[in-house]
Write a protein that holds these residues in place. Structure first.
Motif, PDB file in Angstrom:
ATOM      1  N   GLY A  38      65.451  31.278  29.582  1.00  0.00           N
ATOM      2  CA  GLY A  38      66.592  31.190  29.675  1.00  0.00           C
ATOM      3  C   GLY A  38      67.193  29.949  29.582  1.00  0.00           C
ATOM      4  N   LYS A  39      66.480  28.938  28.874  1.00  0.00           N
ATOM      5  CA  LYS A  39      66.867  27.479  28.454  1.00  0.00           C
ATOM      6  C   LYS A  39      68.174  27.349  27.729  1.00  0.00           C
ATOM      7  CE  LYS A  39      63.280  26.658  26.303  1.00  0.00           C
ATOM      8  NZ  LYS A  39      62.427  27.982  26.869  1.00  0.00           N
ATOM      9  N   THR A  40      68.532  28.118  26.666  1.00  0.00           N
ATOM     10  CA  THR A  40      69.854  28.167  26.025  1.00  0.00           C
ATOM     11  C   THR A  40      70.819  28.758  26.772  1.00  0.00           C
ATOM     12  OG1 THR A  40      68.430  28.269  24.039  1.00  0.00           O
ATOM     13  CG2 THR A  40      70.804  28.654  23.573  1.00  0.00           C
ATOM     14  N   ALA A  41      70.665  29.708  27.663  1.00  0.00           N
ATOM     15  CA  ALA A  41      71.622  30.392  28.182  1.00  0.00           C
ATOM     16  C   ALA A  41      72.143  29.335  29.549  1.00  0.00           C
ATOM     17  CB  ALA A  41      70.925  31.762  29.053  1.00  0.00           C
ATOM     18  N   ASP A  68      68.818  27.917  18.505  1.00  0.00           N
ATOM     19  CA  ASP A  68      69.439  27.847  19.791  1.00  0.00           C
ATOM     20  C   ASP A  68      70.810  26.923  19.331  1.00  0.00           C
ATOM     21  OD1 ASP A  68      67.489  28.730  20.955  1.00  0.00           O
ATOM     22  OD2 ASP A  68      66.410  26.939  21.468  1.00  0.00           O
ATOM     23  N   ASP A 173      68.266  38.876  38.669  1.00  0.00           N
ATOM     24  CA  ASP A 173      69.033  40.147  38.544  1.00  0.00           C
ATOM     25  C   ASP A 173      67.810  41.281  38.103  1.00  0.00           C
ATOM     26  OD1 ASP A 173      69.465  38.408  36.023  1.00  0.00           O
ATOM     27  OD2 ASP A 173      69.745  40.261  35.215  1.00  0.00           O
ATOM     28  N   LEU A 203      72.100  34.674  35.038  1.00  0.00           N
ATOM     29  CA  LEU A 203      73.094  33.998  34.279  1.00  0.00           C
ATOM     30  C   LEU A 203      73.917  35.177  33.756  1.00  0.00           C
ATOM     31  CD1 LEU A 203      71.188  31.166  32.567  1.00  0.00           C
ATOM     32  CD2 LEU A 203      72.778  31.057  34.479  1.00  0.00           C
TER      33      LEU A 203
HETATM   34  N1  LIG Z   1      69.096  39.681  32.599  1.00  0.00           N
HETATM   35  C1  LIG Z   1      69.135  38.194  32.363  1.00  0.00           C
HETATM   36  N2  LIG Z   1      68.715  38.136  30.834  1.00  0.00           N
HETATM   37  C2  LIG Z   1      69.060  36.448  30.620  1.00  0.00           C
HETATM   38  C3  LIG Z   1      69.390  35.682  31.792  1.00  0.00           C
HETATM   39  N3  LIG Z   1      69.087  34.467  31.350  1.00  0.00           N
HETATM   40  C4  LIG Z   1      69.026  34.637  29.924  1.00  0.00           C
HETATM   41  N4  LIG Z   1      68.767  35.922  29.522  1.00  0.00           N
HETATM   42  C5  LIG Z   1      68.551  36.440  28.047  1.00  0.00           C
HETATM   43  O1  LIG Z   1      67.035  36.255  27.916  1.00  0.00           O
HETATM   44  C6  LIG Z   1      66.966  36.035  26.550  1.00  0.00           C
HETATM   45  C7  LIG Z   1      66.514  34.424  26.351  1.00  0.00           C
HETATM   46  O2  LIG Z   1      67.411  33.563  26.552  1.00  0.00           O
HETATM   47  P1  LIG Z   1      67.518  32.115  26.067  1.00  0.00           P
HETATM   48  O3  LIG Z   1      68.390  31.471  26.784  1.00  0.00           O
HETATM   49  O4  LIG Z   1      67.452  32.277  24.385  1.00  0.00           O
HETATM   50  O5  LIG Z   1      66.087  31.632  26.367  1.00  0.00           O
HETATM   51  P2  LIG Z   1      65.359  30.070  25.965  1.00  0.00           P
HETATM   52  O6  LIG Z   1      64.365  29.621  27.110  1.00  0.00           O
HETATM   53  O7  LIG Z   1      66.134  29.436  25.538  1.00  0.00           O
HETATM   54  O8  LIG Z   1      64.343  30.599  24.564  1.00  0.00           O
HETATM   55  P3  LIG Z   1      63.623  29.852  23.429  1.00  0.00           P
HETATM   56  O9  LIG Z   1      64.615  28.757  23.014  1.00  0.00           O
HETATM   57  O10 LIG Z   1      63.158  30.557  22.346  1.00  0.00           O
HETATM   58  O11 LIG Z   1      62.405  29.256  24.112  1.00  0.00           O
HETATM   59  C8  LIG Z   1      68.347  36.296  25.934  1.00  0.00           C
HETATM   60  O12 LIG Z   1      68.480  37.434  25.546  1.00  0.00           O
HETATM   61  C9  LIG Z   1      69.215  35.855  27.116  1.00  0.00           C
HETATM   62  O13 LIG Z   1      70.563  36.707  27.037  1.00  0.00           O
HETATM   63  C10 LIG Z   1      69.604  36.282  33.216  1.00  0.00           C
HETATM   64  O14 LIG Z   1      69.848  35.431  34.125  1.00  0.00           O
HETATM   65  N5  LIG Z   1      69.540  37.551  33.390  1.00  0.00           N
END
Ligand SMILES: Nc1nc2c(ncn2[C@@H]2O[C@H](COP(=O)(O)OP(=O)(O)OP(=O)(O)O)[C@@H](O)[C@H]2O)c(=O)[nH]1
Ligand SMILES: [Mg+2]
Length: 225
Positions: A38-41, A68, A173, A203
């Motif tokens: 969830g880094k990008t989120a 990203d 969640d 998020l």
């Molecule tokens: N249910 C849920 N899903 C989440 C949450 N935060 C992020 N996601 C989902 O998790 C998935 C990965 O989220 P990203 O933000 O892309 O993760 P990341 O860490 O940036 O991934 P990389 O850059 O590929 O390492 C996406 O489908 C998001 O929508 C959360 O709090 N709850």
């Protein structure tokens, strides 16, 4: 959704806290953590929460793509000129820890082209539990893990879990669906980290990033003091 423990100021001031013209440069915060945590989120939610009060830019690191940055652009979390992608072409930790030149160039370029900036968020490519940022690149680092990765991750340790300036445990969640025990994660994290703060986030709602946004505001207050 809570922020444990007291606020801490930026743990380390990286080299050249001032710009060549003598003005203060932006506070640089790195976000690392396992793939998909969830880094990008978190970056997107932070931009939405803080962009009205602060001048922000983002650098993303992907191994082979610009996924990203493309996500952040698609969701218009910032004007396009404030988002730069670095394609690392190798293990992501190399570009944030060993040869940080491409990332330094990106942050300096952003300061020159869209500055003055208050805050630059640098997202690392997803990696394992060992990735950390060079203190020459960022002033403080956030490590993002998620409850679906297993509630034993805080206990397993590693430098991200034990030494990051903020540990974010995201996707609360999902805890009931994957059988993760949040109290146990909080206890293990506190044992590994001592007084360093831990934020639990989900998020799925706009306010979910609140504890991280509060921590960033605290870091900025210490940076500008
Ligand atoms: N249910 C849920 N899903 C989440 C949450 N935060 C992020 N996601 C989902 O998790 C998935 C990965 O989220 P990203 O933000 O892309 O993760 P990341 O860490 O940036 O991934 P990389 O850059 O590929 O390492 C996406 O489908 C998001 O929508 C959360 O709090 N709850
Ligand atoms: Mg990402």
């Amino acid at each position: 959704m809570h922020l444990d423990h007291a606020q801490h100021g930026p743990a380390a001031v990286s080299a050249d806290a001032a710009r060549p013209d003598g003005t203060r440069r932006a506070l640089r915060i790195g976000l690392g953590g396992p793939v998909g945590s969830g880094k990008t989120a978190t970056v997107a939610a932070l931009c939405r929460a803080l962009r009205d009060q602060l001048s922000i830019a983002v650098v993303t690191n992907d191994i082979y793509t610009r996924e990203d940055a493309a996500f952040l652009l698609r969701h218009a979390v910032l004007p396009p000129e404030r988002i730069q992608a670095v394609e690392t072409g190798a293990c992501p930790h190399t570009a944030i820890r060993d040869d940080i030149s491409a990332n330094l160039e990106a942050v300096e370029d952003l300061e020159d082209t869209v500055g003055p900036l208050d805050l630059i968020l640098v997202e690392s490519g997803g990696d394992n539990l060992t990735a950390t940022f060079s203190k020459g690149l960022v002033d403080a680092q956030v490590f993002v893990i998620d409850v679906a990765g297993g509630d034993d991750i805080p206990r397993k340790g590693g430098p991200g879990v034990t030494t990051s300036d903020l540990l974010v445990i995201n996707k609360t969640d999902l805890a009931p669906y994957v059988g993760s025990d949040l109290d146990r994660m909080a206890q293990d994290a506190a044992r590994q980290r001592g007084p360093l703060p831990v934020a639990f986030t989900s998020l799925t709602s706009e306010e979910g990033v609140g504890p991280v946004a509060d921590w960033v505001r605290g870091q900025l207050a210490a940076w500008t003091a």
